[in-house]
Scaffold this active site. Sequence first.
Site, PDB file in Angstrom:
ATOM      1  N   CYS A   1       3.087   8.376   1.543  1.00 27.41           N
ATOM      2  CA  CYS A   1       3.386   7.469   2.655  1.00 27.41           C
ATOM      3  C   CYS A   1       3.675   6.098   2.054  1.00 27.41           C
ATOM      4  O   CYS A   1       2.827   5.527   1.361  1.00 27.41           O
ATOM      5  CB  CYS A   1       2.185   7.398   3.594  1.00 27.41           C
TER       6      CYS A   1
ATOM      7  N   GLU B   1       0.837  -1.199   0.000  1.00 31.59           N
ATOM      8  CA  GLU B   1       0.000   0.000   0.000  1.00 31.59           C
ATOM      9  C   GLU B   1       0.871   1.248   0.000  1.00 31.59           C
ATOM     10  O   GLU B   1       1.868   1.324   0.714  1.00 31.59           O
ATOM     11  CB  GLU B   1      -0.869   0.029   1.255  1.00 31.59           C
TER      12      GLU B   1
ATOM     13  N   CYS C   1       4.313  -7.185   8.059  1.00 35.44           N
ATOM     14  CA  CYS C   1       5.127  -6.655   9.162  1.00 35.44           C
ATOM     15  C   CYS C   1       5.248  -7.714  10.244  1.00 35.44           C
ATOM     16  O   CYS C   1       4.309  -8.467  10.495  1.00 35.44           O
ATOM     17  CB  CYS C   1       4.467  -5.400   9.732  1.00 35.44           C
TER      18      CYS C   1
ATOM     19  N   CYS D   1      -2.928   1.470   8.100  1.00 29.83           N
ATOM     20  CA  CYS D   1      -1.969   0.589   7.448  1.00 29.83           C
ATOM     21  C   CYS D   1      -2.509  -0.808   7.232  1.00 29.83           C
ATOM     22  O   CYS D   1      -3.033  -1.430   8.140  1.00 29.83           O
ATOM     23  CB  CYS D   1      -0.718   0.457   8.309  1.00 29.83           C
TER      24      CYS D   1
ATOM     25  N   CYS E   1      -2.802  -3.141  15.046  1.00 30.11           N
ATOM     26  CA  CYS E   1      -2.442  -2.776  13.672  1.00 30.11           C
ATOM     27  C   CYS E   1      -2.843  -3.843  12.656  1.00 30.11           C
ATOM     28  O   CYS E   1      -2.642  -5.042  12.897  1.00 30.11           O
ATOM     29  CB  CYS E   1      -0.929  -2.539  13.608  1.00 30.11           C
TER      30      CYS E   1
ATOM     31  N   CYS F   1       2.191  -5.455  16.515  1.00 28.48           N
ATOM     32  CA  CYS F   1       1.428  -4.517  17.355  1.00 28.48           C
ATOM     33  C   CYS F   1      -0.047  -4.943  17.357  1.00 28.48           C
ATOM     34  O   CYS F   1      -0.617  -5.264  16.309  1.00 28.48           O
ATOM     35  CB  CYS F   1       1.567  -3.089  16.840  1.00 28.48           C
TER      36      CYS F   1
END
Length: 343
Positions: A104, A91, A111, A335, A118, A115
């Site tokens: 961005c 993205e 990832c 995200c 997220c 977290c």
Amino acid sequence: MNKTNLFGMTTEEMIKEFSDLPKFRAKQIAERIYRHGAKSFDEITELPKKLREELAERYEIFLPKPIDELNSADGLTTKFLLELADGAAVETVLMRHDYGNGVCISSQVGCQMGCKFCASALKGMERNLTAGEMLGEIIFVNNFLSKENLKVDNLVVMGTGEPLTNFDNLIKMLRLLHEPYTLGMSYRRVTVSTCGIVPGIKKLIDENIPVTLSISLHAPDNKLRSALMPVNSAFEIREVLKAGDEYAQKTGRRVTYEYILLGGVNDTEEHARGLAKILAGQLANVNLIPYNPVNERDFAPPERHDIQKFFHFLNTHGINATIRKEMGSDINAACGQLRSRHF
Ligand code: SAH
């Protein structure tokens, strides 16, 4: 025969690659690719036709390809899902601010930081992005804007992934982006966001590139931070703040601490007091980010008046705080949410 991709190479690398050509050709080609968006050698009209044909036989100019695009109702935010050479997708978000056009970018496919709030972490990490792929996200958006005679003015490395665990590619990309034959972007227009990888922050100081460092803090104490961010068990708050302070002292650049506001979890006055206390005396700003809800996650956004109270508390207790302008929440700009819809 597999063609070698030129996109992502520096002029020095191209000079080595084209050892039988005069050196100025590398600069010509690089400028056309990065500044003017050339996607084929036919578009590089300064080159003799025969050379264009020879190059096209051995090389390609690969840019990420859009597979989905979402526009916010206010027209200010566009989110792209971009496909890379191996079929992976990331993205990239264009944000039209009144002070310029920001992009961005993602730094990894997925990832691994885990977290709890997220969307990017939901399926773990597939791989790092190369410097060329990250630059490709930026140049893709720059080419998109060039149709309106606009360009990319600012970069935030704040999309999916942890940039400081993809350190060498990140630095190569930032140095390339700074070159006059690409966008010549000043480091001061770049922000790198990390969840607090302390050795990475120290390495970034040594690189001597004065980018703005953003550190995702999200909690004023280790117990809560560890519950939200597993990375806190490796680098706890005290260490992260110390590294942030060192970054500010050595670069002279104020560090931004990001603080996501999760309704009923970390958004009370007690949390604001704790945050003001641990940041007292630091050369720092706080950027409050109202939580952008993620379907698969069990958190709620903060109440509007709690955001205001938190903000007011910090600013009246010696901490310079701002509230992140919520851009594109109507298009799931948090995200990883567009990608998780496709993959
Ligand atoms: N790994 C880096 C950069 C990517 S995340 C980092 O942790 O900083 C960029 C920022 O968006 C982080 O502060 C992250 O905590 C925040 N974020 C993640 N999911 C979010 C959500 N659903 N709503 C609001 N902010 C979110």
